[in-house]
Scaffold this motif. Sequence first.
Motif, PDB file in Angstrom:
ATOM      1  N   LEU A 181       0.860  -1.180   0.000  1.00 44.14           N
ATOM      2  CA  LEU A 181       0.000   0.000   0.000  1.00 44.14           C
ATOM      3  C   LEU A 181       0.895   1.227   0.000  1.00 44.14           C
ATOM      4  N   ARG A 182       0.694   2.101  -0.987  1.00 45.44           N
ATOM      5  CA  ARG A 182       1.518   3.314  -1.056  1.00 45.44           C
ATOM      6  C   ARG A 182       1.180   4.238   0.103  1.00 45.44           C
ATOM      7  N   ILE A 183       2.211   4.775   0.729  1.00 51.62           N
ATOM      8  CA  ILE A 183       2.031   5.693   1.856  1.00 51.62           C
ATOM      9  C   ILE A 183       1.703   7.077   1.313  1.00 51.62           C
ATOM     10  N   PRO A 184       0.612   7.695   1.765  1.00 52.56           N
ATOM     11  CA  PRO A 184       0.297   9.056   1.312  1.00 52.56           C
ATOM     12  C   PRO A 184       1.444  10.022   1.608  1.00 52.56           C
ATOM     13  N   ASP A 185       1.695  10.955   0.696  1.00 51.82           N
ATOM     14  CA  ASP A 185       2.818  11.891   0.854  1.00 51.82           C
ATOM     15  C   ASP A 185       2.752  12.631   2.184  1.00 51.82           C
ATOM     16  N   ARG A 186       1.537  12.953   2.614  1.00 49.86           N
ATOM     17  CA  ARG A 186       1.398  13.753   3.840  1.00 49.86           C
ATOM     18  C   ARG A 186       1.821  12.976   5.089  1.00 49.86           C
ATOM     19  N   LEU A 187       1.907  11.645   4.986  1.00 48.28           N
ATOM     20  CA  LEU A 187       2.226  10.819   6.149  1.00 48.28           C
ATOM     21  C   LEU A 187       3.642  10.264   6.137  1.00 48.28           C
ATOM     22  N   GLU A 188       4.357  10.413   5.019  1.00 50.27           N
ATOM     23  CA  GLU A 188       5.698   9.830   4.904  1.00 50.27           C
ATOM     24  C   GLU A 188       6.623  10.303   6.013  1.00 50.27           C
ATOM     25  N   LYS A 189       6.573  11.599   6.332  1.00 49.99           N
ATOM     26  CA  LYS A 189       7.506  12.151   7.323  1.00 49.99           C
ATOM     27  C   LYS A 189       7.212  11.666   8.742  1.00 49.99           C
ATOM     28  N   TYR A 190       6.048  11.037   8.959  1.00 52.58           N
ATOM     29  CA  TYR A 190       5.696  10.559  10.288  1.00 52.58           C
ATOM     30  C   TYR A 190       6.018   9.081  10.486  1.00 52.58           C
ATOM     31  N   ASN A 204     -15.390  -0.717   9.953  1.00 53.17           N
ATOM     32  CA  ASN A 204     -15.474  -2.044  10.554  1.00 53.17           C
ATOM     33  C   ASN A 204     -14.133  -2.380  11.205  1.00 53.17           C
ATOM     34  N   PRO A 205     -13.891  -1.898  12.432  1.00 59.44           N
ATOM     35  CA  PRO A 205     -12.579  -2.064  13.090  1.00 59.44           C
ATOM     36  C   PRO A 205     -12.142  -3.511  13.255  1.00 59.44           C
ATOM     37  N   SER A 206     -13.068  -4.462  13.212  1.00 59.46           N
ATOM     38  CA  SER A 206     -12.679  -5.864  13.349  1.00 59.46           C
ATOM     39  C   SER A 206     -11.901  -6.352  12.127  1.00 59.46           C
ATOM     40  N   GLN A 207     -12.021  -5.642  11.010  1.00 59.20           N
ATOM     41  CA  GLN A 207     -11.260  -5.976   9.806  1.00 59.20           C
ATOM     42  C   GLN A 207      -9.952  -5.175   9.850  1.00 59.20           C
ATOM     43  N   SER A 208      -8.854  -5.887   9.991  1.00 55.04           N
ATOM     44  CA  SER A 208      -7.574  -5.188  10.154  1.00 55.04           C
ATOM     45  C   SER A 208      -6.443  -5.985   9.526  1.00 55.04           C
ATOM     46  N   ALA A 209      -5.288  -5.330   9.416  1.00 55.80           N
ATOM     47  CA  ALA A 209      -4.091  -5.974   8.867  1.00 55.80           C
ATOM     48  C   ALA A 209      -2.865  -5.299   9.449  1.00 55.80           C
ATOM     49  N   ILE A 210      -1.776  -6.051   9.526  1.00 50.90           N
ATOM     50  CA  ILE A 210      -0.506  -5.499  10.001  1.00 50.90           C
ATOM     51  C   ILE A 210       0.456  -5.423   8.827  1.00 50.90           C
ATOM     52  N   GLY A 211       1.016  -4.248   8.599  1.00 47.68           N
ATOM     53  CA  GLY A 211       2.022  -4.057   7.563  1.00 47.68           C
ATOM     54  C   GLY A 211       3.253  -3.415   8.148  1.00 47.68           C
ATOM     55  N   VAL A 212       4.333  -3.418   7.374  1.00 46.92           N
ATOM     56  CA  VAL A 212       5.583  -2.829   7.840  1.00 46.92           C
ATOM     57  C   VAL A 212       6.105  -1.875   6.767  1.00 46.92           C
ATOM     58  N   VAL A 213       6.623  -0.744   7.202  1.00 41.79           N
ATOM     59  CA  VAL A 213       7.132   0.264   6.270  1.00 41.79           C
ATOM     60  C   VAL A 213       8.386  -0.255   5.584  1.00 41.79           C
ATOM     61  N   ARG A 214       8.387  -0.202   4.268  1.00 43.23           N
ATOM     62  CA  ARG A 214       9.547  -0.649   3.521  1.00 43.23           C
ATOM     63  C   ARG A 214      10.712   0.300   3.768  1.00 43.23           C
ATOM     64  N   SER A 215      11.925  -0.187   3.589  1.00 39.38           N
ATOM     65  CA  SER A 215      13.104   0.618   3.920  1.00 39.38           C
ATOM     66  C   SER A 215      13.195   1.899   3.098  1.00 39.38           C
ATOM     67  N   ASP A 216      12.571   1.916   1.910  1.00 43.19           N
ATOM     68  CA  ASP A 216      12.597   3.149   1.097  1.00 43.19           C
ATOM     69  C   ASP A 216      11.580   4.177   1.581  1.00 43.19           C
ATOM     70  N   ALA A 218       8.391   4.422   1.074  1.00 41.75           N
ATOM     71  CA  ALA A 218       7.312   4.777   0.150  1.00 41.75           C
ATOM     72  C   ALA A 218       6.107   3.862   0.255  1.00 41.75           C
ATOM     73  N   PHE A 219       6.308   2.623   0.711  1.00 40.29           N
ATOM     74  CA  PHE A 219       5.232   1.642   0.745  1.00 40.29           C
ATOM     75  C   PHE A 219       5.158   0.944   2.100  1.00 40.29           C
ATOM     76  N   ILE A 220       3.947   0.497   2.407  1.00 45.20           N
ATOM     77  CA  ILE A 220       3.734  -0.460   3.495  1.00 45.20           C
ATOM     78  C   ILE A 220       3.557  -1.821   2.845  1.00 45.20           C
ATOM     79  N   GLU A 221       4.251  -2.832   3.322  1.00 43.85           N
ATOM     80  CA  GLU A 221       4.149  -4.157   2.733  1.00 43.85           C
ATOM     81  C   GLU A 221       3.759  -5.183   3.788  1.00 43.85           C
TER      82      GLU A 221
END
Length: 442
Positions: A181-190, A204-216, A218-221
Motif C-alpha cells: 500500500l503506497r504511503i500518502p505523501d502527507r504521512l511519509e515524514k511521520y 469495521n474495526p474488526s477488519q484489520s491488517a498489520i504491515g511494515v514500512v519498507r526501507s525506502d 514509500a510503501f507499506i508491505e
Amino acid sequence: MEITYVLDTNVLLQDPRAIFSFEEHEVVIPAVVLEEVDSKKRNMDEVGHNARETSRIIDRFRQLGELYNGVPLPNGGSLRIELNHRSFSKLSEIFLERTNDNRILAVALNLHLEVQKEKNNHKVILVSKDILMRVKADALGLKAENFLNERAVNEDNVYEGYQEWEVKEEELNEFFKTGTLRIPDRLEKYLFPNEFVVMKNEWNPSQSAIGVVRSDGAFIEKCRLSIENVWGVKPRNAQQTMALELLFRKDIQLLTMIGKAGTGKTLLALASGLMQVEDMHLYKKMLVARPVVPLGNDIGYLPGEKEEKLKPWMQPIYDNLEYLFDVQKAEDLDQILSGLGSIQVEALTYIRGRSIPEQLILIDEAQNLTKHEVKTILTRIGEGSKVILLGDPGQIDHPYLDEYNNGLIHVVEKFKDSALSGHVKFHKGERSSLAQLSADLL
C-alpha cells in the motif's frame, strides 16, 4: 541574565562532559566534588571510567589559567573550582552533619546569598541527579535542577515501533490483494523504516491488517514471516507478531524490544535465536549476555570458576532455556548446552576488545547499560552478525540511570531512522494474569 551552575558529583559521574552543557554561563565545581570524584577513579566500572575522564577534562583546562579564578569554556561560559564559600554557619542549625552533600549545599547557598546581597541580575542554580539533594536545596530557598542533557527523550514519548491507522475499505482490500500500500505523501515524514502499521477498516474495526514500512519509506508491505511456531512458541498478540517478523529479518542488524516484565521479550528472542542458529544455520553461534547489576544489596564474591560465578546472574536466561528445551533439571540443560556448543551465555564484563562476526548477540536487561556501554557493545559487532537489545526501562537498577537516559532508550531513539534497525514496544503481559496485574499496579 547571568547564571552560576553549581554541579553535584553525580552529574560528572554520569556525564564527564556535563561542564560543556551550560552555554555561556558559569560552571562551578566545589572542591568537595573533586574529592568525591577522586574516590571513585579506581573503580573498574562505568563510574570509575567517568571519574577518570572528568579528571582528564579538568586537568586540560589548567593550561588556560588558574582554575580557582575561572577559565573560559569553548561555548563562551567559564569553569571555576570553588575553594571559598565553604562556611557552614548558615546550615549548621538546619543540617547538623557535615556530610559531603551538605558541604556542596553550603557552597551553593553561600554563593546564592552573596549574589542576593549584591542585588544584581544573577542566579545560582544547583544541578544534581539526587532528588533529595534538590529537595534540601528547595527547602533552603535555593533553586535546583535535574541534569537532563543525557536524556534521549524529555517525556514519556519513547518511539513504539508501530502506529495504528484507520483506512478505507478499498485501501485495505488493495493491501490484501497486492501485499503493498503506497504511503500518502502527507504521512511519509511521520513514519520510520521498518515501522509497523496496524490498519483498521474505518467502518469495521474488526477488519484489520498489520504491515511494515519498507526501507525506502514509500510503501507499506505485508510481513514476510510465514513461520507460526518457533520452537514451541507462538505469538499471542500483535506486538509479539511484529517482534518475530523483525527477529527473522536478516536485513535487520539491530533490533530493540522494550516492555514490562512478562511480555515475552526474552522467550521470543531465545526461541527465534535457537531456530536461526540450530535449524536454519543463519549464524554460527548465539551469544546471550546481560549486565551484572544487582537488585538490592549485592551478595558479594561468589565461589567457583567463571561459569559457576555467572550462574546466579544468568539464571533468568537459563529459566527460559529450560522451558524451550523442556527439561526439568539444571544438569540436563547443562548437558544439552555443552553438546550443542553453539550457545554461549556470559556477562557483558568480558565483551570489551572482542570482535563478533556471524553471530546472533542477545543482550538482556539492556536498560541497565549506559550510553557508553551500549556503544562499546555495538562497536564489537562484526560482519554478518545481528544484535538484539531487550529491557524494561521501568526497572532500572543502575544508580545513575533512569527510564529516559539509559543506553537502551538512546539506541531506540538514535537508530529509529536507520533501515538497518527495527523496534517494538510491548504492552500486554503474557506470563500470567498476576504478573500483568503486578506490572500495572506496582
